[in-house]
Design a protein around this motif. Sequence first.
Motif, short mmCIF file in Angstrom:
data_model
loop_
_atom_site.label_atom_id
_atom_site.label_comp_id
_atom_site.label_asym_id
_atom_site.label_seq_id
_atom_site.Cartn_x
_atom_site.Cartn_y
_atom_site.Cartn_z
N UNK A 82 47.45 45.10 53.69
CA UNK A 82 48.82 44.67 52.71
C UNK A 82 48.59 45.82 51.53
N UNK A 83 49.72 46.21 51.19
CA UNK A 83 49.80 47.21 49.93
C UNK A 83 50.39 46.49 49.00
N UNK A 84 49.98 46.55 47.89
CA UNK A 84 50.79 45.98 46.49
C UNK A 84 51.49 47.20 45.75
N UNK A 85 52.78 46.98 45.90
CA UNK A 85 53.54 47.97 45.06
C UNK A 85 53.75 47.80 43.59
N UNK A 86 52.80 48.12 42.79
CA UNK A 86 52.62 47.23 41.48
C UNK A 86 53.53 47.55 40.34
N UNK A 87 54.00 48.65 40.44
CA UNK A 87 54.63 48.93 39.12
C UNK A 87 56.18 48.35 38.77
N UNK A 110 51.79 52.54 41.28
CA UNK A 110 53.24 52.96 41.54
C UNK A 110 54.16 52.75 40.14
N UNK A 111 55.01 53.60 39.94
CA UNK A 111 55.76 53.63 38.66
C UNK A 111 56.64 52.34 38.42
N UNK A 112 57.23 52.01 37.16
CA UNK A 112 58.12 50.79 37.14
C UNK A 112 57.94 50.30 35.66
N UNK A 113 58.65 49.08 35.45
CA UNK A 113 58.72 48.49 34.40
C UNK A 113 57.25 47.90 33.96
#
Length: 507
Positions: free
Chosen positions: A302-307, A458-461
């Motif tokens: 599993x990979x969490x795309x956190x951003x 990862x990038x994001x809000x």
Amino acid sequence: MSRPRTPADRPVIAIAGLGIESSTFSPARTRAPAFHPSRGEEVLERYPFLAPGEELREAAEWHGALVGKSLPGGTVTAAAWEELTGELIERLAALPEPDGLWYDIHGAMTVEGVDDAEAVLLDRIRATVGPRVTVSTSMDLHGNVSRELVHRSDLITCYRMAPHEDHMETKERAVRNLVDLLASGAPRPAKAWVPVPVLLAGEQTSTRVEPARSVYAAVEEVEAADGVTDAAIWVGYAWADEPRNRAAVVVTGPDGDAVAAGAERLAHGFWDARHDFDFVAPTGTFDGILDEALTSGRRPFFVSDTGDNPTAGGAGDVTWGLTRLLERPEFRREDGPTVLYASVPGPEAVETAVAAGVGATVTVTAGAEVDDRHAGPVTLTGVVHAVRHGDRDAGTEVVIRVGSVHAILTRLRKPYHHEHDFTDLGLDPRGADIVIVKIGYLEPELAEMSAGWKMALTPGGVDQDLVRLGHHRIRRPMFPFDRGMADPDLRARRIPASDQPLTGDDE
């Protein structure tokens, strides 16, 4: 709001509240329908412990005003706030005069033009029901607890687990404390509040691991002390920028000295552990984790795309991760390693896939309609693997297979927390090589099935790198923004009862 009452009457308790985590670092906006409000008798149906025949149901006369809970998202619009709170107050005013009120909230709602929204709403509620009504507030531990919110509440508590496996247990505790207090006829409890100048992400403070496991274990010990009714630690919400955003401790009970001592113990425990908090899973770059997943032999990985985690307030439509994934040559062949990616919203893409039908080859474009700061819309050419209608959050979901990547596209954003979220779409997460989800820490079902797991920064809000987000309204100094700060004043602030005035500004 008055009616004849007799001493033999069961207490009358109203229920009201609005809940959301609102990221001020996301360009998204949250509107009224996102809260899926329940009204009247529907409100009681939200809570198993208030089902007909249950002990607590029979212990009081219950009246639902309005309760609404939204998937975490962006700032709530002023129009949504006025619509929802206006209806809540109107419905509350039409109910029989209550003895108590259960205020069921999250605690991290940011509204356009309003600071400390939950305290403002509770002030309006108290102006409607009157000062004698006893209020019990239940919250998420990622909510924010201002001095004003503690003052306007008589009892207040929050979850003790992250992930929140005790969310319903906490709500039941808040209700039981209220019912017991009303039945006893005791005075309003003493309240001790300690603001703790620490602001960390939930993924750094999971109670599955140390030090949060031990920090939160102390809560039940404090609660068990003579003279204490309830104890709680709030981590606070890291992805909003208001003066109230920080950790906090509140202890309530009949003995003022006991609650103050308990609050100071919990506050010092949290502060002393500040340097030990770390991510609940190993972290790395998105590409680096994919490299490791391909060579590790652990399946599923599993990979969490956190951003862009929609359950933390991300817009949910950042395409950065999916774009990077589709650029990888390992996944361009149909017989390559099986990858499941959840998810990216794309209403037009979903409509096209639905019209084409399962088995058709389509070219669709999705994502970046709300948050295009990190990547533009992503275009996929692939086979429609599945179509599913009627999801509460997503509306309609489709799966597009591109090479060995199964990309889930949705009409509206949706978090993927359960095995059935995948199997309902004809996907087998246990048999996949890699499963990528927009999430922070894995929810229990996903954690159970994962053979390997890492969090991609990862990038994001809801970027996990809090310092680079640009907070400018939080109270400073604050850890980890000011790592060399002096020890703060962690003495308990004794908050007056809700029917007494709140004076000064001891924050």
